[in-house]
Design an enzyme around this catalytic site. Structure first.
Site, mmCIF file in Angstrom:
data_model
loop_
_atom_site.group_PDB
_atom_site.id
_atom_site.type_symbol
_atom_site.label_atom_id
_atom_site.label_comp_id
_atom_site.label_asym_id
_atom_site.label_seq_id
_atom_site.Cartn_x
_atom_site.Cartn_y
_atom_site.Cartn_z
ATOM 1 N N HIS A 208 0.851 -1.190 0.000
ATOM 2 C CA HIS A 208 0.000 0.000 0.000
ATOM 3 C C HIS A 208 0.882 1.232 0.000
ATOM 4 C CE1 HIS A 208 -3.649 -2.331 0.713
ATOM 5 N NE2 HIS A 208 -2.912 -3.078 1.526
ATOM 6 N N CYS B 63 -1.847 5.274 -4.811
ATOM 7 C CA CYS B 63 -2.517 3.977 -4.928
ATOM 8 C C CYS B 63 -3.514 3.988 -6.084
ATOM 9 C CB CYS B 63 -3.228 3.630 -3.625
ATOM 10 S SG CYS B 63 -4.096 2.060 -3.682
#
Length: 109
Positions: A22, A34
């Site tokens: 992430h 992201c």
């Protein structure tokens, strides 16, 4: 951090890539790194599947933050390679500005 690993054959053709992790560059739902990396990678997978009529092996993992795509050798058309190389260029563009949130390893280059 998002880690992208590109795997190539001896002839430099891409046979797989893996994205995991992430970016954590913003709150959940507002993480632009992201969102950008996801859009680029899923767009490339969808383009190869639709435009090249390729049967890709795709693994999305169980908990998000994971995408593995394997391009079987018999599905490795020049068009698929161009689309995947374009994905790499786009991810490198993101990494150029956000290297603390995304890294790319291109094995075989």
């Amino acid at each position: 951090m998002i880690k992208v690993t590109i795997n190539r054959r001896n002839d430099q053709s891409i046979y797989s890539f893996l994205m995991s992790g992430h970016a954590e560059s913003g709150p959940y739902g507002y993480d632009l790194v992201c969102a950008g990396a996801s859009a680029v990678s899923f767009g490339a997978v969808n383009a190869v599947t639709a435009l090249c009529e390729a049967e890709l092996e795709i693994d999305l993992g169980d908990n998000g933050g994971f995408l593995q795509c394997i391009l079987p050798e018999d599905e490795s058309s020049p068009e698929a390679q161009i689309l995947l190389e374009g994905m790499i260029v786009s991810l490198q563009t993101i990494a150029a500005d956000y290297s603390e949130h995304i890294s790319i390893s291109d094995h075989g280059r």
